[in-house]
Write a protein that holds these residues in place. Structure first.
Motif, mmCIF file in Angstrom:
data_model
loop_
_atom_site.group_PDB
_atom_site.id
_atom_site.type_symbol
_atom_site.label_atom_id
_atom_site.label_comp_id
_atom_site.label_asym_id
_atom_site.label_seq_id
_atom_site.Cartn_x
_atom_site.Cartn_y
_atom_site.Cartn_z
ATOM 1 N N MET A 1 0.838 -1.203 0.000
ATOM 2 C CA MET A 1 0.000 0.000 0.000
ATOM 3 C C MET A 1 0.870 1.249 0.000
ATOM 4 O O MET A 1 1.864 1.318 0.724
ATOM 5 C CB MET A 1 -0.920 0.026 1.225
ATOM 6 N N ILE A 2 0.514 2.202 -0.833
ATOM 7 C CA ILE A 2 1.193 3.494 -0.863
ATOM 8 C C ILE A 2 0.243 4.543 -0.303
ATOM 9 O O ILE A 2 -0.899 4.663 -0.755
ATOM 10 C CB ILE A 2 1.602 3.899 -2.293
ATOM 11 N N ILE A 3 0.711 5.291 0.678
ATOM 12 C CA ILE A 3 -0.069 6.381 1.246
ATOM 13 C C ILE A 3 0.642 7.691 0.926
ATOM 14 O O ILE A 3 1.832 7.851 1.230
ATOM 15 C CB ILE A 3 -0.234 6.233 2.768
ATOM 16 N N ALA A 4 -0.060 8.610 0.298
ATOM 17 C CA ALA A 4 0.476 9.920 -0.060
ATOM 18 C C ALA A 4 -0.201 10.985 0.784
ATOM 19 O O ALA A 4 -1.429 11.105 0.767
ATOM 20 C CB ALA A 4 0.246 10.198 -1.549
ATOM 21 N N ILE A 5 0.591 11.733 1.521
ATOM 22 C CA ILE A 5 0.048 12.809 2.349
ATOM 23 C C ILE A 5 0.662 14.127 1.906
ATOM 24 O O ILE A 5 1.868 14.352 2.067
ATOM 25 C CB ILE A 5 0.324 12.578 3.848
ATOM 26 N N ASP A 6 -0.155 14.988 1.329
ATOM 27 C CA ASP A 6 0.299 16.303 0.883
ATOM 28 C C ASP A 6 -0.377 17.377 1.710
ATOM 29 O O ASP A 6 -1.351 17.121 2.422
ATOM 30 C CB ASP A 6 -0.033 16.496 -0.602
ATOM 31 N N GLY A 7 0.116 18.591 1.580
ATOM 32 C CA GLY A 7 -0.517 19.689 2.292
ATOM 33 C C GLY A 7 0.399 20.877 2.460
ATOM 34 O O GLY A 7 1.532 20.882 1.987
ATOM 35 N N ASP A 122 -0.434 6.963 -8.317
ATOM 36 C CA ASP A 122 -1.096 5.672 -8.179
ATOM 37 C C ASP A 122 -1.267 5.258 -6.717
ATOM 38 O O ASP A 122 -1.610 4.102 -6.427
ATOM 39 C CB ASP A 122 -0.288 4.595 -8.908
ATOM 40 N N ALA A 123 -1.039 6.185 -5.786
ATOM 41 C CA ALA A 123 -1.152 5.876 -4.357
ATOM 42 C C ALA A 123 -2.544 5.354 -4.024
ATOM 43 O O ALA A 123 -3.544 5.794 -4.597
ATOM 44 C CB ALA A 123 -0.850 7.114 -3.522
ATOM 45 N N ASP A 124 -2.591 4.421 -3.090
ATOM 46 C CA ASP A 124 -3.870 3.833 -2.685
ATOM 47 C C ASP A 124 -4.689 4.787 -1.830
ATOM 48 O O ASP A 124 -5.920 4.786 -1.879
ATOM 49 C CB ASP A 124 -3.615 2.546 -1.894
ATOM 50 N N VAL A 125 -3.997 5.590 -1.023
ATOM 51 C CA VAL A 125 -4.659 6.590 -0.176
ATOM 52 C C VAL A 125 -3.974 7.924 -0.400
ATOM 53 O O VAL A 125 -2.746 8.022 -0.333
ATOM 54 C CB VAL A 125 -4.570 6.221 1.321
ATOM 55 N N LYS A 126 -4.768 8.949 -0.678
ATOM 56 C CA LYS A 126 -4.228 10.290 -0.854
ATOM 57 C C LYS A 126 -4.933 11.243 0.109
ATOM 58 O O LYS A 126 -6.170 11.305 0.121
ATOM 59 C CB LYS A 126 -4.426 10.789 -2.291
ATOM 60 N N LEU A 127 -4.144 11.950 0.882
ATOM 61 C CA LEU A 127 -4.693 12.927 1.813
ATOM 62 C C LEU A 127 -4.113 14.299 1.502
ATOM 63 O O LEU A 127 -2.932 14.410 1.124
ATOM 64 C CB LEU A 127 -4.350 12.557 3.259
ATOM 65 N N TRP A 128 -4.919 15.323 1.684
ATOM 66 C CA TRP A 128 -4.435 16.702 1.609
ATOM 67 C C TRP A 128 -4.747 17.347 2.958
ATOM 68 O O TRP A 128 -5.909 17.443 3.350
ATOM 69 C CB TRP A 128 -5.113 17.492 0.491
#
Length: 212
Positions: A1-7, A122-128
Motif C-alpha cells: 500500500m502506498i499512502i500519499a500525504i500532501d498539504g 497511483d497511491a492507494d490513499v491520498k490525503l491533503w
C-alpha cells in the motif's frame, strides 16, 4: 500500500504521516527534508538558490543523513527549500529517489506537496492536510521558539504566505490537491482528531480489500 500525504506548511501533515507510518508499519519519507537539505547544502557551498546547474549537482548527490533534524527545521532551511523547489532541475534530480521509495516492496508512506499528483499518482490513499494560514503560522512560530529562534509571529505568517504562493504557482509540480485526495482541515482539530480522520481514510481502503 502506498499512502500519499500532501498539504501546506505546518498543517500537521508531518505528524499525521509519522503516526500513520507507525500504525501500519510502513517506511516513511518526509520529502520536504530533501529540499531543505538541498537548500542548506547550497548555502554551505556558496551556490546561489537560483543556480539550476549547481543545485542539480547538489540534489543528484544529496545525502540527507548528513544533516541533523535541528538544521533542517530552521526558518532558513524552510525558506531555502521553497526557493530550490521551484527549480525544475532539482525536482527531476530528486524524483527517482522519491519514486523508488514509494514503490518499494511492502509499500510506503510519503509526505510532501506533490506526492499524490506527481511522485505517486497511483497511491492507494491520498490525503491533503491544510489549515488557515494564521493557525499554521502560530504553530510554526511555536516550533521556532522551541529551537531557540527569535522571530515575531507576524513575520512567520508573512513568510508563510510567500511560501504558499511560491509553492502553488511554480510551473513544475505545483502544490495542488489531487482530484481523488481526501481533505483534512486541521484548523480547529487537535492532532489526535486529525490522525483519527486520516486513519479512517486508510481503513476505508482496507475495507475494500487492499492490504498493507
Amino acid at each position: 500500500m502506498i499512502i500519499a500525504i500532501d498539504g501546506t506548511t505546518a498543517s500537521g501533515k508531518g505528524t499525521i504521516a509519522k503516526r500513520l507510518a507507525a500504525k501500519y508499519g510502513l517506511p516513511h519519507m518526509d520529502t520536504g527534508c530533501l529540499y531543505r537539505a538541498t537548500g542548506i547544502a547550497a548555502i554551505r557551498q556558496g551556490v546561489a538558490l537560483d543556480d539550476a546547474e549547481g543545485l542539480e549537482r547538489i540534489a543528484a548527490t544529496l545525502d540527507p543523513a548528513a544533516f541533523s533534524d535541528a538544521e533542517l527545521r530552521t526558518g532558513e532551511a524552510g525558506k531555502a527549500a521553497s526557493q530550490v523547489a521551484v527549480v525544475p532541475e532539482v525536482r527531476r534530480a530528486l524524483f527517482g529517489l522519491q519514486r523508488a521509495f514509494a514503490t518499494q516492496p511492502g509499500g510506503a508512506l510519503l509526505d510532501g506537496r506533490d506526492i499524490g499528483t506527481v511522485i505517486a499518482p497511483d497511491a492507494d490513499v491520498k490525503l491533503w492536510v491544510d489549515a488557515n494560514v494564521e493557525q499554521r503560522g502560530y504553530r510554526r512560530w511555536r516550533e521556532y521558539l522551541g529551537y531557540g529562534q527569535v522571530i515575531s509571529l507576524e513575520e512567520v505568517i508573512r513568510q508563510m504566505r510567500i511560501r504558499d504562493e511560491r509553492d502553488q504557482s511554480r510551473k513544475d509540480a505545483p502544490a495542488t490537491i489531487a482530484t481523488d485526495a481526501i481533505l483534512i482541515d486541521t484548523t480547529d482539530l487537535t492532532i489526535d482528531a486529525a490522525v483519527e480522520k486520516a486513519i479512517a481514510a486508510v481503513e476505508a481502503v482496507l475495507a475494500r480489500g487492499k492490504t498493507v
